[in-house]
Design a protein around this motif. Structure first.
Motif, PDB file in Angstrom:
ATOM      1  N   GLN A  17      -4.880  77.432   3.927  1.00 28.88           N
ATOM      2  CA  GLN A  17      -6.093  76.572   4.083  1.00 28.88           C
ATOM      3  C   GLN A  17      -6.744  76.049   3.009  1.00 28.88           C
ATOM      4  N   ILE A  18      -7.183  74.709   2.958  1.00 28.40           N
ATOM      5  CA  ILE A  18      -7.774  73.936   1.715  1.00 28.40           C
ATOM      6  C   ILE A  18      -9.157  73.621   2.118  1.00 28.40           C
ATOM      7  N   ASN A  19     -10.318  73.743   1.534  1.00 27.67           N
ATOM      8  CA  ASN A  19     -11.609  73.334   1.921  1.00 27.67           C
ATOM      9  C   ASN A  19     -11.876  72.128   0.930  1.00 27.67           C
ATOM     10  N   LEU A  20     -12.166  70.923   1.586  1.00 27.04           N
ATOM     11  CA  LEU A  20     -12.523  69.763   0.559  1.00 27.04           C
ATOM     12  C   LEU A  20     -14.146  69.622   0.837  1.00 27.04           C
ATOM     13  N   SER A  21     -14.365  69.130  -0.355  1.00 27.75           N
ATOM     14  CA  SER A  21     -16.103  68.607  -0.298  1.00 27.75           C
ATOM     15  C   SER A  21     -16.163  67.290  -1.183  1.00 27.75           C
ATOM     16  N   TRP A  22     -17.350  66.635  -0.918  1.00 30.42           N
ATOM     17  CA  TRP A  22     -17.534  65.462  -1.475  1.00 30.42           C
ATOM     18  C   TRP A  22     -19.033  65.066  -1.482  1.00 30.42           C
ATOM     19  N   THR A  23     -19.427  64.201  -2.399  1.00 31.14           N
ATOM     20  CA  THR A  23     -20.705  63.608  -2.341  1.00 31.14           C
ATOM     21  C   THR A  23     -20.932  62.511  -1.387  1.00 31.14           C
ATOM     22  N   ALA A  24     -21.930  62.513  -0.442  1.00 34.10           N
ATOM     23  CA  ALA A  24     -22.068  61.574   0.358  1.00 34.10           C
ATOM     24  C   ALA A  24     -22.067  60.007  -0.092  1.00 34.10           C
ATOM     25  N   ALA A  25     -21.547  59.245   0.651  1.00 38.70           N
ATOM     26  CA  ALA A  25     -21.406  57.764   0.429  1.00 38.70           C
ATOM     27  C   ALA A  25     -22.680  56.987   1.037  1.00 38.70           C
ATOM     28  N   TYR A  54     -14.872  69.243   4.951  1.00 39.28           N
ATOM     29  CA  TYR A  54     -13.677  69.379   5.722  1.00 39.28           C
ATOM     30  C   TYR A  54     -12.723  70.652   5.279  1.00 39.28           C
ATOM     31  N   SER A  55     -12.253  71.490   6.391  1.00 36.97           N
ATOM     32  CA  SER A  55     -11.484  72.406   6.132  1.00 36.97           C
ATOM     33  C   SER A  55     -10.034  71.940   6.835  1.00 36.97           C
ATOM     34  N   ASP A  56      -9.224  71.918   5.949  1.00 36.34           N
ATOM     35  CA  ASP A  56      -7.569  71.478   6.469  1.00 36.34           C
ATOM     36  C   ASP A  56      -6.861  72.881   6.470  1.00 36.34           C
ATOM     37  N   SER A  57      -6.406  73.404   7.738  1.00 39.93           N
ATOM     38  CA  SER A  57      -5.658  74.683   7.935  1.00 39.93           C
ATOM     39  C   SER A  57      -4.344  74.456   8.544  1.00 39.93           C
ATOM     40  N   GLY A  58      -3.534  75.495   8.582  1.00 39.40           N
ATOM     41  CA  GLY A  58      -2.256  75.507   9.244  1.00 39.40           C
ATOM     42  C   GLY A  58      -1.301  74.624   8.041  1.00 39.40           C
ATOM     43  N   LEU A  59      -1.574  74.792   6.761  1.00 37.26           N
ATOM     44  CA  LEU A  59      -0.930  74.305   5.843  1.00 37.26           C
ATOM     45  C   LEU A  59       0.221  75.072   5.408  1.00 37.26           C
ATOM     46  N   THR A  60       1.464  74.641   4.471  1.00 39.37           N
ATOM     47  CA  THR A  60       2.295  75.725   4.370  1.00 39.37           C
ATOM     48  C   THR A  60       2.212  76.294   2.834  1.00 39.37           C
ATOM     49  N   CYS A  61       2.340  77.355   2.790  1.00 34.93           N
ATOM     50  CA  CYS A  61       2.386  77.920   1.534  1.00 34.93           C
ATOM     51  C   CYS A  61       3.101  77.613   0.372  1.00 34.93           C
TER      52      CYS A  61
END
Length: 71
Positions: A17-25, A54-61
């Motif tokens: 799992q990778i968590n993404l974050s950003w500054t609002a546009a 956004y959390s992106d899960s189910g990824l491959t190690c």
């Protein structure tokens, strides 16, 4: 059209799992998240978000992932 989001960061949450974050546009009401395993793509849309994360899960190690966030 809305501006592009800025300051996109990725944080490893777990091996799959990778968590993404950003500054609002300015003017954006929704963001589309795209992912690729090769720098420069091709990118595939993996989700949407109405907030600035956004959390992106189910990824491959042990696989590198590349992300684009569009407003």
């Amino acid at each position: 059209p809305p501006a592009a989001p800025t300051g996109v960061t990725a944080t490893v949450a777990s091996a799959t799992q990778i968590n993404l974050s950003w500054t609002a546009a300015s003017g954006a009401t929704e963001y589309r998240i795209y992912r690729a395993t090769t720098s420069g793509g091709p990118y595939t849309q993996v989700g949407t978000a109405t907030g600035t994360s956004y959390s992106d899960s189910g990824l491959t190690c042990n696989t590198a992932y590349y992300y684009v966030v569009r407003s």
